[in-house]
Design a protein around this motif. Structure first.
Motif, PDB file in Angstrom:
ATOM      1  N   LEU A  51      50.358  37.799  33.996  1.00 27.72           N
ATOM      2  CA  LEU A  51      49.655  37.932  35.259  1.00 27.72           C
ATOM      3  C   LEU A  51      50.467  37.195  36.312  1.00 27.72           C
ATOM      4  O   LEU A  51      50.579  35.975  36.286  1.00 27.72           O
TER       5      LEU A  51
ATOM      6  N   SER B  19      50.125  36.693  39.591  1.00 28.07           N
ATOM      7  CA  SER B  19      49.489  35.808  40.568  1.00 28.07           C
ATOM      8  C   SER B  19      49.070  34.462  39.975  1.00 28.07           C
ATOM      9  O   SER B  19      48.900  33.496  40.709  1.00 28.07           O
TER      10      SER B  19
ATOM     11  N   PHE C   4      44.665  44.563  36.512  1.00 29.74           N
ATOM     12  CA  PHE C   4      43.814  43.464  36.064  1.00 29.74           C
ATOM     13  C   PHE C   4      42.871  43.059  37.176  1.00 29.74           C
ATOM     14  O   PHE C   4      43.259  43.013  38.342  1.00 29.74           O
TER      15      PHE C   4
ATOM     16  N   ILE D  85      40.839  39.804  38.140  1.00 28.84           N
ATOM     17  CA  ILE D  85      40.848  38.385  37.793  1.00 28.84           C
ATOM     18  C   ILE D  85      39.782  37.665  38.602  1.00 28.84           C
ATOM     19  O   ILE D  85      39.791  37.705  39.836  1.00 28.84           O
TER      20      ILE D  85
ATOM     21  N   ALA E 131      40.051  37.579  32.976  1.00 30.33           N
ATOM     22  CA  ALA E 131      40.926  38.669  33.414  1.00 30.33           C
ATOM     23  C   ALA E 131      40.596  39.906  32.597  1.00 30.33           C
ATOM     24  O   ALA E 131      40.708  39.900  31.373  1.00 30.33           O
TER      25      ALA E 131
ATOM     26  N   GLU F  29      41.345  43.856  31.759  1.00 30.60           N
ATOM     27  CA  GLU F  29      42.437  44.834  31.822  1.00 30.60           C
ATOM     28  C   GLU F  29      41.881  46.233  32.031  1.00 30.60           C
ATOM     29  O   GLU F  29      40.860  46.605  31.456  1.00 30.60           O
TER      30      GLU F  29
ATOM     31  N   GLU G  59      47.018  43.647  40.452  1.00 26.67           N
ATOM     32  CA  GLU G  59      46.024  42.614  40.159  1.00 26.67           C
ATOM     33  C   GLU G  59      45.018  42.558  41.292  1.00 26.67           C
ATOM     34  O   GLU G  59      45.394  42.483  42.460  1.00 26.67           O
TER      35      GLU G  59
ATOM     36  N   ARG H 104      41.980  40.286  42.733  1.00 29.48           N
ATOM     37  CA  ARG H 104      41.400  38.936  42.659  1.00 29.48           C
ATOM     38  C   ARG H 104      40.050  38.974  43.348  1.00 29.48           C
ATOM     39  O   ARG H 104      39.892  39.602  44.390  1.00 29.48           O
TER      40      ARG H 104
END
Length: 135
Positions: free
Chosen positions: A61, A63, A83, A85, A92, A94, A121, A123
């Protein structure tokens, strides 16, 4: 012989820690957790992680500069993997979707861009943490 059966002792140790982890782990967190198994240097962890990533057992990952065990078997070279997160609990999740992956591949080809790597990703806050915050 399965791909997992070909793993070294160190690779299996790292993979097992990641599979049992409730959140992504950094290489140094792994080193701390694996000292009782004879790990002494970060290089031992990084070598194992590099091999596990290459074999499709682990994802990095970007980040977080941390690692997670692959949630499900899929083709890592031709599949879109993303992902989600959680910034509160660190979980996290997937996500892989062939249709989206093909759309992204088509777009990249149509632009003439030559990608070396793609990491998607998201967030934010997971549903469980949102529900706990609303309670």
């Amino acid at each position: 012989m399965t791909a997992r059966a070909a793993l070294t002792k160190n690779q299996i140790s790292v993979l097992e820690k990641l599979e049992r982890a409730s959140a992504p782990l950094s290489a140094y967190m792994l080193l701390d957790q694996l000292r009782e198994r004879g790990f002494r240097a970060p290089l031992q962890v990084y070598r194992a992680l590099d091999a596990l990533i290459k074999e499709g057992f682990v994802h990095r990952l970007e980040s977080l500069n941390a690692f997670v065990a692959c949630a499900e078997p899929h083709d890592h070279s031709h599949s879109m993997i993303a992902f989600a997160i959680c910034d509160q609990c660190g979980q996290a999740s997937e996500f892989s979707d062939h249709a989206i992956g093909h759309q992204l591949d088509d777009w990249v080809r149509s632009t003439g861009f030559a990608p070396k790597k793609a990491v998607i990703e998201f967030r934010g806050v997971c549903a469980k943490c949102q529900a706990a915050g609303a309670a």
